[in-house]
Design a protein around this motif. Structure first.
Motif, PDB file in Angstrom:
ATOM      1  N   ARG A  15      36.332  -7.844 -20.511  1.00 21.28           N
ATOM      2  CA  ARG A  15      36.290  -9.067 -19.699  1.00 21.28           C
ATOM      3  C   ARG A  15      36.329  -8.698 -18.226  1.00 21.28           C
ATOM      4  NH1 ARG A  15      37.924 -13.900 -22.871  1.00 21.28           N
ATOM      5  NH2 ARG A  15      38.300 -13.103 -24.953  1.00 21.28           N
ATOM      6  N   ARG A  16      35.948  -9.654 -17.392  1.00 18.49           N
ATOM      7  CA  ARG A  16      35.951  -9.432 -15.948  1.00 18.49           C
ATOM      8  C   ARG A  16      37.389  -9.500 -15.443  1.00 18.49           C
ATOM      9  NH1 ARG A  16      32.457  -8.172 -12.546  1.00 18.49           N
ATOM     10  NH2 ARG A  16      32.605  -8.757 -10.373  1.00 18.49           N
ATOM     11  N   VAL A  17      37.781  -8.463 -14.697  1.00 13.80           N
ATOM     12  CA  VAL A  17      39.143  -8.378 -14.172  1.00 13.80           C
ATOM     13  C   VAL A  17      39.107  -8.017 -12.698  1.00 13.80           C
ATOM     14  CG1 VAL A  17      40.161  -7.720 -16.395  1.00 13.80           C
ATOM     15  CG2 VAL A  17      39.394  -5.934 -14.818  1.00 13.80           C
ATOM     16  N   ARG A  18      40.259  -8.153 -12.078  1.00 17.03           N
ATOM     17  CA  ARG A  18      40.443  -7.796 -10.669  1.00 17.03           C
ATOM     18  C   ARG A  18      41.621  -6.844 -10.577  1.00 17.03           C
ATOM     19  NH1 ARG A  18      43.771  -9.912  -6.708  1.00 17.03           N
ATOM     20  NH2 ARG A  18      43.043  -9.551  -4.606  1.00 17.03           N
ATOM     21  N   ASP A  19      41.460  -5.785  -9.799  1.00 17.40           N
ATOM     22  CA  ASP A  19      42.545  -4.854  -9.502  1.00 17.40           C
ATOM     23  C   ASP A  19      43.267  -5.399  -8.274  1.00 17.40           C
ATOM     24  OD1 ASP A  19      44.224  -2.718  -8.930  1.00 17.40           O
ATOM     25  OD2 ASP A  19      42.623  -1.489  -8.091  1.00 17.40           O
ATOM     26  N   ILE A  20      44.489  -5.875  -8.444  1.00 18.12           N
ATOM     27  CA  ILE A  20      45.188  -6.504  -7.317  1.00 18.12           C
ATOM     28  C   ILE A  20      45.536  -5.494  -6.222  1.00 18.12           C
ATOM     29  CG2 ILE A  20      46.052  -8.456  -8.635  1.00 18.12           C
ATOM     30  CD1 ILE A  20      48.752  -7.054  -8.804  1.00 18.12           C
ATOM     31  N   ALA A  21      45.592  -4.209  -6.559  1.00 15.02           N
ATOM     32  CA  ALA A  21      45.909  -3.188  -5.551  1.00 15.02           C
ATOM     33  C   ALA A  21      44.758  -2.978  -4.566  1.00 15.02           C
ATOM     34  CB  ALA A  21      46.270  -1.870  -6.225  1.00 15.02           C
ATOM     35  N   SER A  22      43.520  -2.965  -5.080  1.00 17.04           N
ATOM     36  CA  SER A  22      42.366  -2.682  -4.217  1.00 17.04           C
ATOM     37  C   SER A  22      41.471  -3.890  -3.975  1.00 17.04           C
ATOM     38  CB  SER A  22      41.512  -1.574  -4.844  1.00 17.04           C
ATOM     39  OG  SER A  22      40.891  -2.050  -6.028  1.00 17.04           O
ATOM     40  N   GLY A  23      41.607  -4.923  -4.806  1.00 16.47           N
ATOM     41  CA  GLY A  23      40.734  -6.088  -4.709  1.00 16.47           C
ATOM     42  C   GLY A  23      39.421  -5.911  -5.448  1.00 16.47           C
ATOM     43  N   GLU A  34      34.455  -4.970 -15.074  1.00 16.16           N
ATOM     44  CA  GLU A  34      34.749  -5.150 -16.491  1.00 16.16           C
ATOM     45  C   GLU A  34      35.796  -4.133 -16.924  1.00 16.16           C
ATOM     46  OE1 GLU A  34      32.446  -4.938 -20.797  1.00 16.16           O
ATOM     47  OE2 GLU A  34      31.299  -4.865 -18.947  1.00 16.16           O
ATOM     48  N   LEU A  35      36.829  -4.606 -17.620  1.00 15.56           N
ATOM     49  CA  LEU A  35      37.860  -3.708 -18.137  1.00 15.56           C
ATOM     50  C   LEU A  35      37.280  -2.945 -19.320  1.00 15.56           C
ATOM     51  CD1 LEU A  35      40.752  -2.625 -18.094  1.00 15.56           C
ATOM     52  CD2 LEU A  35      41.392  -4.545 -19.577  1.00 15.56           C
ATOM     53  N   MET A  36      37.089  -1.649 -19.151  1.00 10.56           N
ATOM     54  CA  MET A  36      36.445  -0.814 -20.161  1.00 10.56           C
ATOM     55  C   MET A  36      37.435  -0.207 -21.145  1.00 10.56           C
ATOM     56  SD  MET A  36      33.449  -1.365 -19.245  1.00 10.56           S
ATOM     57  CE  MET A  36      32.598  -0.337 -20.424  1.00 10.56           C
ATOM     58  N   ALA A  37      38.626   0.153 -20.666  1.00  8.54           N
ATOM     59  CA  ALA A  37      39.610   0.797 -21.535  1.00  8.54           C
ATOM     60  C   ALA A  37      40.984   0.736 -20.902  1.00  8.54           C
ATOM     61  CB  ALA A  37      39.236   2.263 -21.771  1.00  8.54           C
ATOM     62  N   VAL A  38      41.984   0.763 -21.750  1.00  8.30           N
ATOM     63  CA  VAL A  38      43.372   0.948 -21.328  1.00  8.30           C
ATOM     64  C   VAL A  38      43.861   2.174 -22.086  1.00  8.30           C
ATOM     65  CG1 VAL A  38      45.700  -0.010 -21.319  1.00  8.30           C
ATOM     66  CG2 VAL A  38      43.742  -1.495 -20.862  1.00  8.30           C
ATOM     67  N   VAL A  39      44.400   3.126 -21.335  1.00  9.50           N
ATOM     68  CA  VAL A  39      44.746   4.419 -21.903  1.00  9.50           C
ATOM     69  C   VAL A  39      46.170   4.789 -21.519  1.00  9.50           C
ATOM     70  CG1 VAL A  39      44.141   6.871 -21.863  1.00  9.50           C
ATOM     71  CG2 VAL A  39      42.341   5.154 -21.765  1.00  9.50           C
TER      72      VAL A  39
END
Length: 70
Positions: free
Chosen positions: A15-23, A27-32
């Motif tokens: 899904r489409r996400v935003r990195d609040i640290a960098s703006g 798309e979130l590809m993976a969580v590791v």
């Protein structure tokens, strides 16, 4: 030493996400859960990999991501 990484489930995968640290958005590809140890003492961190419109992926702490548009 254990495995170097393991994939984790996440409700925002693909899904489409935003990195609040960098703006940055993408798309979130993976969580590791990744072993970032440089010594005999293991240190694990949960990283989110986000692919931007350019096709390049950035990594950020899982706590830094939110659904885009919030």
């Amino acid at each position: 030493m254990s495995e170097v990484y393991e994939y984790l489930p996440h409700p925002l995968l693909r899904r489409r996400v935003r990195d609040i640290a960098s703006g940055a958005e993408g798309e979130l590809m993976a969580v590791v859960n990744e072993n970032v140890s440089s010594t005999a003492i293991e240190r694990w961190v949960e990283l989110a990999y986000v692919r931007g419109a350019s096709g390049l992926e950035i990594s950020t702490a899982v706590g830094n991501i939110e659904a885009a548009g919030q």
